[in-house]
Design a protein around this motif. Structure first.
Motif, PDB file in Angstrom:
ATOM      1  N   UNK A  13      -6.838  88.599 -83.857  1.00 25.76           N
ATOM      2  CA  UNK A  13      -7.664  87.669 -84.630  1.00 25.76           C
ATOM      3  C   UNK A  13      -7.991  86.442 -83.779  1.00 25.76           C
ATOM      4  N   UNK A  14      -9.254  86.005 -83.832  1.00 22.77           N
ATOM      5  CA  UNK A  14      -9.650  84.765 -83.177  1.00 22.77           C
ATOM      6  C   UNK A  14      -9.612  83.623 -84.177  1.00 22.77           C
ATOM      7  N   UNK A  15      -9.000  82.524 -83.793  1.00 23.07           N
ATOM      8  CA  UNK A  15      -8.924  81.332 -84.639  1.00 23.07           C
ATOM      9  C   UNK A  15      -9.982  80.337 -84.159  1.00 23.07           C
ATOM     10  N   UNK A  16     -11.002  80.109 -84.986  1.00 25.98           N
ATOM     11  CA  UNK A  16     -12.111  79.231 -84.603  1.00 25.98           C
ATOM     12  C   UNK A  16     -11.914  77.839 -85.189  1.00 25.98           C
ATOM     13  N   UNK A  17     -12.081  76.824 -84.366  1.00 25.06           N
ATOM     14  CA  UNK A  17     -11.905  75.439 -84.780  1.00 25.06           C
ATOM     15  C   UNK A  17     -13.138  74.625 -84.410  1.00 25.06           C
ATOM     16  N   UNK A  18     -13.485  73.672 -85.267  1.00 24.41           N
ATOM     17  CA  UNK A  18     -14.545  72.724 -84.960  1.00 24.41           C
ATOM     18  C   UNK A  18     -14.022  71.693 -83.970  1.00 24.41           C
ATOM     19  N   UNK A  19     -14.866  71.302 -83.026  1.00 26.92           N
ATOM     20  CA  UNK A  19     -14.436  70.309 -82.040  1.00 26.92           C
ATOM     21  C   UNK A  19     -14.378  68.911 -82.627  1.00 26.92           C
ATOM     22  N   UNK A  36     -12.889  77.015 -79.699  1.00 26.57           N
ATOM     23  CA  UNK A  36     -13.352  75.708 -80.159  1.00 26.57           C
ATOM     24  C   UNK A  36     -14.875  75.618 -80.046  1.00 26.57           C
ATOM     25  N   UNK A  37     -15.508  75.221 -81.143  1.00 30.64           N
ATOM     26  CA  UNK A  37     -16.968  75.183 -81.223  1.00 30.64           C
ATOM     27  C   UNK A  37     -17.462  73.745 -81.266  1.00 30.64           C
ATOM     28  N   UNK A 156     -19.204  75.864 -86.429  1.00 31.16           N
ATOM     29  CA  UNK A 156     -18.109  76.821 -86.264  1.00 31.16           C
ATOM     30  C   UNK A 156     -18.314  78.106 -87.056  1.00 31.16           C
ATOM     31  N   UNK A 157     -18.595  78.053 -88.360  1.00 32.20           N
ATOM     32  CA  UNK A 157     -18.833  79.311 -89.073  1.00 32.20           C
ATOM     33  C   UNK A 157     -20.103  80.022 -88.636  1.00 32.20           C
ATOM     34  N   UNK A 238     -24.650  74.450 -66.809  1.00 35.54           N
ATOM     35  CA  UNK A 238     -23.435  75.257 -66.785  1.00 35.54           C
ATOM     36  C   UNK A 238     -22.441  74.755 -67.824  1.00 35.54           C
ATOM     37  N   UNK A 239     -21.156  74.950 -67.554  1.00 32.67           N
ATOM     38  CA  UNK A 239     -20.144  74.490 -68.501  1.00 32.67           C
ATOM     39  C   UNK A 239     -20.140  72.966 -68.576  1.00 32.67           C
ATOM     40  N   UNK A 240     -19.963  72.431 -69.778  1.00 39.95           N
ATOM     41  CA  UNK A 240     -19.771  70.993 -69.940  1.00 39.95           C
ATOM     42  C   UNK A 240     -18.904  70.719 -71.157  1.00 39.95           C
ATOM     43  N   UNK A 241     -18.394  69.493 -71.235  1.00 39.39           N
ATOM     44  CA  UNK A 241     -17.443  69.130 -72.285  1.00 39.39           C
ATOM     45  C   UNK A 241     -18.117  68.688 -73.579  1.00 39.39           C
ATOM     46  N   UNK A 242     -19.425  68.877 -73.669  1.00 40.23           N
ATOM     47  CA  UNK A 242     -20.141  68.690 -74.927  1.00 40.23           C
ATOM     48  C   UNK A 242     -20.405  70.030 -75.609  1.00 40.23           C
ATOM     49  N   UNK A 243     -20.813  71.033 -74.801  1.00 43.57           N
ATOM     50  CA  UNK A 243     -21.293  72.290 -75.386  1.00 43.57           C
ATOM     51  C   UNK A 243     -20.587  73.533 -74.855  1.00 43.57           C
TER      52      UNK A 243
END
Length: 267
Positions: A13-19, A36-37, A156-157, A238-243
């Motif tokens: 199971x994946x546990x999804x969390x809002x950032x 984390x979304x 997240x959802x 690329x990867x960033x700490x916002x998205x």
């Protein structure tokens, strides 16, 4: 929470969390076994086309009685949480995808690579109405209102729903999905949210918000604010700490999840 996330991963199971809807990082979100979304700001054209997409970190400027006030990201503009954990080290699935410059942190006076957040993102403002009932100073119910803002608790959802769509008809569960997501980084499975720059057309840098029944002043929502007093997060190629690694690219995202899981599982 870490023990619960580990157990969920072990059970498939994946546990999804809002950032979160303010800058910064919580210990819960920094868990390497959490998906984390974060949030983005998506511009949609008259033809319902994607005009731009950037990190959700909006500075709010207010104009009331001829006076201009900069309320900042935390003062009303809003923005997704994120950053680098000083509790958990960089997980293996982030290596080679998250730049070292975005993963460095100080722990006991030593520079280490930490778990970076978020993992993935979606637009938290578009496409849903949230309803609530006003109350007066005595607690009596008032008018029913609807607003179109829900934050990363909406993003997240939305992501979880796309993963569920991809899961339909599969014989085995994806389980903890972060390793698969990061294997698909830099592919057509994702849209890369890019920073607002001086070359961005002026009309795509901010939005005018007219006064309405929830606001008595006119406001200007300035997209992708990167002010140090508000946030140490950044939007970048690329990867960033916002998205994180980006936003799901609809059907291409679903198809990539199915292909990637099938290949990795050896099915």
């Amino acid at each position: 929470m870490y023990a619960i996330d580990v157990r969920a991963a072990a059970e498939g199971v994946s546990m999804c969390f809002a950032s979160g809807d303010t800058p910064g990082l919580t210990v819960t979100d920094s868990d390497p076994y959490a998906v984390v979304v974060g949030g983005t700001t998506l511009g949609i054209g008259a033809a319902k086309n994607r005009v731009f997409e950037t990190g959700w970190s909006d500075d709010l400027g207010s104009l009331s009685s001829g006076k201009r006030t900069d309320l900042g990201v935390s003062g009303g503009g809003g923005g997704g949480g994120g950053g680098v954990s000083d509790v958990y080290r960089q997980p293996s699935y982030q290596k080679g995808v998250v730049p070292a410059s975005m993963a460095r942190g100080k722990v006991a006076h030593k520079t280490v690579l930490g778990r970076a957040v978020p993992d993935i993102a979606a637009d938290p403002d578009t496409g849903i109405l949230t309803g609530y009932t006003d109350t007066d100073s005595h607690g009596n119910p008032g008018r029913y209102r609807t607003v179109s803002s829900a934050g990363t608790s909406l993003a997240t959802p939305l992501v979880a729903g796309l993963v569920a769509d991809a899961q339909q008809g599969r014989k085995s569960p994806y389980g903890f999905i972060n390793p698969l997501l990061y294997r698909l980084a830099r592919t057509h499975a994702f849209h890369d949210a890019l920073p607002i720059s001086t070359s961005t057309p002026q009309r795509d840098r901010a939005a005018y918000i007219a006064p309405d029944d929830t606001s008595t002043s006119a406001n200007v929502d300035v997209f992708d604010a990167q002010k140090r007093p508000d946030t140490q997060q950044v939007t970048a190629k690329g990867y960033d700490t916002m998205t994180g690694i980006g936003t799901p690219n609809g059907a291409a995202f679903i198809a990539a999840l199915r292909r990637g899981h099938w290949t990795h599982s050896g099915g």
